[in-house]
Design an enzyme around this catalytic site. Structure first.
Site, PDB file in Angstrom:
ATOM      1  N   GLY A   1       0.834  -1.213   0.000  1.00 53.58           N
ATOM      2  CA  GLY A   1       0.000   0.000   0.000  1.00 53.58           C
ATOM      3  C   GLY A   1       0.862   1.253   0.000  1.00 53.58           C
ATOM      4  O   GLY A   1       0.614   2.203  -0.760  1.00 53.58           O
ATOM      5  N   HIS A   2       1.902   1.276   0.849  1.00 47.83           N
ATOM      6  CA  HIS A   2       2.811   2.425   0.881  1.00 47.83           C
ATOM      7  C   HIS A   2       3.543   2.569  -0.463  1.00 47.83           C
ATOM      8  O   HIS A   2       3.729   3.670  -0.976  1.00 47.83           O
ATOM      9  CB  HIS A   2       3.884   2.245   1.965  1.00 47.83           C
TER      10      HIS A   2
ATOM     11  N   GLN B   1       0.161  11.778  17.372  1.00 50.75           N
ATOM     12  CA  GLN B   1      -1.125  11.279  16.882  1.00 50.75           C
ATOM     13  C   GLN B   1      -1.608  10.037  17.614  1.00 50.75           C
ATOM     14  O   GLN B   1      -2.620   9.463  17.243  1.00 50.75           O
ATOM     15  CB  GLN B   1      -1.072  11.040  15.369  1.00 50.75           C
TER      16      GLN B   1
ATOM     17  N   LYS C   1      -7.300   4.277   2.129  1.00 50.15           N
ATOM     18  CA  LYS C   1      -7.631   3.450   3.285  1.00 50.15           C
ATOM     19  C   LYS C   1      -7.893   4.330   4.508  1.00 50.15           C
ATOM     20  O   LYS C   1      -8.780   4.057   5.301  1.00 50.15           O
ATOM     21  CB  LYS C   1      -6.503   2.469   3.599  1.00 50.15           C
TER      22      LYS C   1
HETATM   23  P1  AMP Z   1       0.871   4.836   7.668  1.00 53.09           P
HETATM   24  O1  AMP Z   1       2.281   4.364   7.570  1.00 53.09           O
HETATM   25  O2  AMP Z   1      -0.087   3.808   8.155  1.00 53.09           O
HETATM   26  O3  AMP Z   1       0.754   6.173   8.352  1.00 53.09           O
HETATM   27  O4  AMP Z   1       0.406   5.108   6.161  1.00 53.09           O
HETATM   28  C1  AMP Z   1       1.133   5.972   5.324  1.00 53.09           C
HETATM   29  C2  AMP Z   1       0.331   6.234   4.071  1.00 53.09           C
HETATM   30  O5  AMP Z   1       0.060   5.001   3.409  1.00 53.09           O
HETATM   31  C3  AMP Z   1      -1.034   6.866   4.367  1.00 53.09           C
HETATM   32  O6  AMP Z   1      -1.310   7.848   3.378  1.00 53.09           O
HETATM   33  C4  AMP Z   1      -1.968   5.693   4.259  1.00 53.09           C
HETATM   34  O7  AMP Z   1      -3.290   6.054   3.906  1.00 53.09           O
HETATM   35  C5  AMP Z   1      -1.322   4.898   3.151  1.00 53.09           C
HETATM   36  N1  AMP Z   1      -1.746   3.497   3.205  1.00 53.09           N
HETATM   37  C6  AMP Z   1      -1.689   2.659   4.275  1.00 53.09           C
HETATM   38  N2  AMP Z   1      -2.227   1.454   3.968  1.00 53.09           N
HETATM   39  C7  AMP Z   1      -2.639   1.536   2.677  1.00 53.09           C
HETATM   40  C8  AMP Z   1      -3.270   0.624   1.779  1.00 53.09           C
HETATM   41  N3  AMP Z   1      -3.599  -0.613   2.144  1.00 53.09           N
HETATM   42  N4  AMP Z   1      -3.534   1.052   0.522  1.00 53.09           N
HETATM   43  C9  AMP Z   1      -3.206   2.316   0.139  1.00 53.09           C
HETATM   44  N5  AMP Z   1      -2.605   3.214   0.932  1.00 53.09           N
HETATM   45  C10 AMP Z   1      -2.322   2.843   2.181  1.00 53.09           C
END
Ligand code: AMP
Length: 275
Positions: free
Chosen positions: A36-37, A61, A149
């Protein structure tokens, strides 16, 4: 891949890229990277020449009883995934670099935090917007990528750059899923094997709303009740919300339309999942 750990070096890298005429893309993350990232990196690259990614687990946060200290971390693995996906600059600041002292001035999401995750995570979105605003000032990107997401977060960041005149284009990428439908998340690492087997139910509950919508149904209360009942059948889940909101104000709607957001959050054991 260039790697920097202090804000001055991040800004220097970005300014040097711009001086060469390159457009800079930026993907902020908390690390423990997954596909996803990495798709956000691919998406950003379609709009610019070089891509910076930050990895920073932002204490601001997390609530006092949330998972800040046990949030999964693996910098060596993240570094190799980022590099193999073509990230040009990995920015891994320390806590003191981002918060040399406690920030007294913060960015408030206002009424955008009134629904969905807002009431369940008091202060969370203020912490998110504050760190994203800071990272935007440090990296000074042309475009920045976020995932659908975390749809409430993505909507707020879009609104923040409009309301506060950040000269940055926000890209929002589709949710990347495991083959069984579970939205990828760093927090999926917390799930036991039985929890992992139950987890795709959330995506199926959202799918059920979409299917009924495509079949012509529009009444939010009716469709949400059906999907809430689906989740209630799995006793391991503790539903926080399953709501239909509009994408501008993030306020509940009675009638579904093409741009209605359907969002869900539930606890599965100790893990909080959203989709
Ligand atoms: P995080 O590391 O969880 O803060 O996520 C960093 C970025 O990755 C944020 O913009 C999230 O929305 C995005 N992100 C996390 N999981 C997914 C996913 N499964 N699909 C798409 N983007 C994602």
């Amino acid at each position: 891949m260039h790697e920097v750990t202090d804000s001055r070096a991040a800004r220097e890298w970005s300014r040097a890229a711009r001086a060469r005429g390159q457009l800079v893309g930026f993907v902020p993350t908390m690390g423990f990277l997954h596909e996803g990232h990495l798709r956000l990196v691919d998406h950003a690259r379609t709009q610019c020449d070089v891509v910076a990614m930050s990895i920073f687990v932002n204490p601001l946060q997390f609530g006092p009883h949330e998972d800040f200290s046990r949030y999964p971390r693996d910098l060596a693995r993240d570094r190799s995934l980022a590099e193999s996906r073509g990230v040009d600059c990995l920015f891994v600041p320390g806590q003191r670099d981002v918060y040399p002292r406690e920030p007294l001035v913060k960015v408030s999401p206002g009424s955008l935090a009134a629904h969905l995750c807002g009431p369940f995570r008091p202060g969370h979105f203020e912490g998110v917007l504050t760190v994203v605003a800071k990272l935007f000032h440090l990296v000074e990107p042309w475009v920045a990528g976020f995932g659908r997401k975390d749809v409430q977060q993505a909507c707020m960041i879009r609104r923040m750059v409009q309301d506060l005149d950040f000269p940055i284009e926000i890209l929002v990428s589709p949710t990347v899923r495991e083959p069984d439908g579970l939205a990828m998340s760093s927090r999926n690492a917390y799930l036991s094997s039985s929890e992992r087997a139950a987890a795709p139910l959330l995506a199926r509950a959202l799918d059920a709303v979409h299917r009924s919508y495509r079949g012509g149904k529009r009444d939010a209360a009716e469709l949400l009740a059906t999907s809430r009942a689906m989740i209630a059948e799995e006793p391991a889940f503790k539903l926080e919300y399953l709501e239909a909101v509009d994408q501008e104000e993030l306020a509940p709607v009675d009638t579904l339309g093409d741009d209605t957001i359907i969002a869900v959050a539930a606890r599965l054991g100790k893990t909080r999942l959203i989709d």
